[in-house]
Design a protein around this motif. Sequence first.
Motif, PDB file in Angstrom:
ATOM      1  N   GLN A 113       0.833  -1.204   0.000  1.00 23.98           N
ATOM      2  CA  GLN A 113       0.000   0.000   0.000  1.00 23.98           C
ATOM      3  C   GLN A 113       0.869   1.255   0.000  1.00 23.98           C
ATOM      4  OE1 GLN A 113      -2.442  -0.524   3.472  1.00 23.98           O
ATOM      5  NE2 GLN A 113      -4.131  -1.426   2.315  1.00 23.98           N
ATOM      6  N   SER A 114       1.950   1.226   0.763  1.00 23.38           N
ATOM      7  CA  SER A 114       2.814   2.412   0.819  1.00 23.38           C
ATOM      8  C   SER A 114       3.485   2.656  -0.529  1.00 23.38           C
ATOM      9  CB  SER A 114       3.850   2.285   1.938  1.00 23.38           C
ATOM     10  OG  SER A 114       4.862   1.353   1.602  1.00 23.38           O
ATOM     11  N   PHE A 115       3.862   1.577  -1.244  1.00 24.19           N
ATOM     12  CA  PHE A 115       4.438   1.748  -2.588  1.00 24.19           C
ATOM     13  C   PHE A 115       3.396   2.313  -3.544  1.00 24.19           C
ATOM     14  CE2 PHE A 115       7.486  -1.880  -1.493  1.00 24.19           C
ATOM     15  CZ  PHE A 115       8.475  -1.012  -1.090  1.00 24.19           C
ATOM     16  N   ASP A 116       2.173   1.802  -3.451  1.00 21.70           N
ATOM     17  CA  ASP A 116       1.088   2.292  -4.298  1.00 21.70           C
ATOM     18  C   ASP A 116       0.824   3.766  -4.023  1.00 21.70           C
ATOM     19  OD1 ASP A 116      -1.100   2.022  -6.194  1.00 21.70           O
ATOM     20  OD2 ASP A 116      -2.433   2.097  -4.454  1.00 21.70           O
ATOM     21  N   LEU A 117       0.807   4.125  -2.752  1.00 16.01           N
ATOM     22  CA  LEU A 117       0.592   5.518  -2.371  1.00 16.01           C
ATOM     23  C   LEU A 117       1.698   6.413  -2.934  1.00 16.01           C
ATOM     24  CD1 LEU A 117      -0.898   7.686  -0.676  1.00 16.01           C
ATOM     25  CD2 LEU A 117       0.668   7.112   1.163  1.00 16.01           C
ATOM     26  N   GLY A 118       2.938   5.970  -2.790  1.00 18.71           N
ATOM     27  CA  GLY A 118       4.059   6.742  -3.323  1.00 18.71           C
ATOM     28  C   GLY A 118       3.937   6.950  -4.823  1.00 18.71           C
ATOM     29  N   GLN A 119       3.495   5.910  -5.533  1.00 17.39           N
ATOM     30  CA  GLN A 119       3.329   6.025  -6.982  1.00 17.39           C
ATOM     31  C   GLN A 119       2.204   6.997  -7.320  1.00 17.39           C
ATOM     32  OE1 GLN A 119       5.416   4.502  -9.376  1.00 17.39           O
ATOM     33  NE2 GLN A 119       4.388   6.087 -10.555  1.00 17.39           N
ATOM     34  N   GLN A 120       1.094   6.932  -6.561  1.00 19.37           N
ATOM     35  CA  GLN A 120      -0.012   7.860  -6.798  1.00 19.37           C
ATOM     36  C   GLN A 120       0.430   9.303  -6.560  1.00 19.37           C
ATOM     37  OE1 GLN A 120      -3.726   6.891  -4.810  1.00 19.37           O
ATOM     38  NE2 GLN A 120      -3.272   4.703  -4.981  1.00 19.37           N
ATOM     39  N   LEU A 121       1.214   9.529  -5.502  1.00 21.19           N
ATOM     40  CA  LEU A 121       1.709  10.876  -5.216  1.00 21.19           C
ATOM     41  C   LEU A 121       2.635  11.358  -6.333  1.00 21.19           C
ATOM     42  CD1 LEU A 121       2.406  10.505  -1.396  1.00 21.19           C
ATOM     43  CD2 LEU A 121       0.664  11.963  -2.445  1.00 21.19           C
ATOM     44  N   LEU A 122       3.488  10.472  -6.821  1.00 22.68           N
ATOM     45  CA  LEU A 122       4.394  10.830  -7.916  1.00 22.68           C
ATOM     46  C   LEU A 122       3.606  11.160  -9.182  1.00 22.68           C
ATOM     47  CD1 LEU A 122       7.241  11.120  -9.083  1.00 22.68           C
ATOM     48  CD2 LEU A 122       7.189   8.662  -9.554  1.00 22.68           C
ATOM     49  N   ASN A 123       2.613  10.328  -9.504  1.00 22.37           N
ATOM     50  CA  ASN A 123       1.784  10.583 -10.684  1.00 22.37           C
ATOM     51  C   ASN A 123       1.063  11.921 -10.563  1.00 22.37           C
ATOM     52  OD1 ASN A 123       2.586   8.102 -11.695  1.00 22.37           O
ATOM     53  ND2 ASN A 123       0.691   7.064 -11.129  1.00 22.37           N
ATOM     54  N   ASN A 124       0.540  12.215  -9.381  1.00 20.82           N
ATOM     55  CA  ASN A 124      -0.153  13.479  -9.148  1.00 20.82           C
ATOM     56  C   ASN A 124       0.815  14.649  -9.286  1.00 20.82           C
ATOM     57  OD1 ASN A 124      -2.679  14.798  -8.332  1.00 20.82           O
ATOM     58  ND2 ASN A 124      -1.564  15.338  -6.479  1.00 20.82           N
ATOM     59  N   ARG A 125       2.010  14.460  -8.795  1.00 20.77           N
ATOM     60  CA  ARG A 125       3.032  15.508  -8.891  1.00 20.77           C
ATOM     61  C   ARG A 125       3.355  15.817 -10.354  1.00 20.77           C
ATOM     62  NH1 ARG A 125       8.563  15.333  -5.321  1.00 20.77           N
ATOM     63  NH2 ARG A 125       9.139  17.473  -5.684  1.00 20.77           N
ATOM     64  N   LYS A 126       3.415  14.764 -11.179  1.00 19.00           N
ATOM     65  CA  LYS A 126       3.675  14.954 -12.609  1.00 19.00           C
ATOM     66  C   LYS A 126       2.539  15.743 -13.260  1.00 19.00           C
ATOM     67  CE  LYS A 126       6.424  10.805 -13.474  1.00 19.00           C
ATOM     68  NZ  LYS A 126       6.447   9.506 -14.189  1.00 19.00           N
ATOM     69  N   VAL A 127       1.309  15.403 -12.910  1.00 16.35           N
ATOM     70  CA  VAL A 127       0.142  16.113 -13.465  1.00 16.35           C
ATOM     71  C   VAL A 127       0.209  17.590 -13.092  1.00 16.35           C
ATOM     72  CG1 VAL A 127      -2.372  16.370 -13.242  1.00 16.35           C
ATOM     73  CG2 VAL A 127      -1.380  14.098 -13.579  1.00 16.35           C
ATOM     74  N   TYR A 128       0.496  17.859 -11.815  1.00 16.15           N
ATOM     75  CA  TYR A 128       0.534  19.256 -11.378  1.00 16.15           C
ATOM     76  C   TYR A 128       1.775  19.986 -11.876  1.00 16.15           C
ATOM     77  CZ  TYR A 128      -3.829  19.299  -8.976  1.00 16.15           C
ATOM     78  OH  TYR A 128      -5.172  19.290  -8.728  1.00 16.15           O
TER      79      TYR A 128
END
Length: 175
Positions: A113-128
């Motif tokens: 879950q923590s890896f998934d969360l980190g990936q979601q945060l990274l993806n969101n960071r790329k979008v922003y």
Amino acid sequence: MMKNTIYTLFLLIFFVTTKAQETPRPDFKNMSQEQRREYIKNLSPEQRMKLMHDAAAMMTIRNLQVPAEKQEAFKKLLFEYGQSQKAIKDKFKNNNVSEFDLSDAEAKKLLDQSFDLGQQLLNNRKVYAEKFLKILTPQQVLKLFKQEGKMREKLMERRDKMGPPPGRGPMIDVQ
């Protein structure tokens, strides 16, 4: 989609009417440290959070030297980015369980879950990052994300010194 638009419109109307009813904030530069503490102590938790976000936004604007004509758009996008990152982080709740109290399967699930969360945060960071590039230069966006990391480190250091807030357990830093 329509629901989100209506919700956003409602929040905007609420914000504008609330902002119009607010009393002007005192000039912190001309207050003593004790006066500032007293003022902040008398604020509601929501008002304190808003004050903190506004101060961080202004500090970021000064640090990045955002032109005056782009500051409002930048503040809105910065707030939106922060809310988006928070929404992702809020999905990951470890329920204050010690990693030593978990079975191997539970610990593995939490780790995944923590890896998934980190990936979601990274993806969101790329979008922003793409959205910020419409307002800022690439150098400013890099500086923004670097500053974000420094602020997180300072908050973690302060939390380590002061301990977690009452009712909260240890925090897992996922970014």
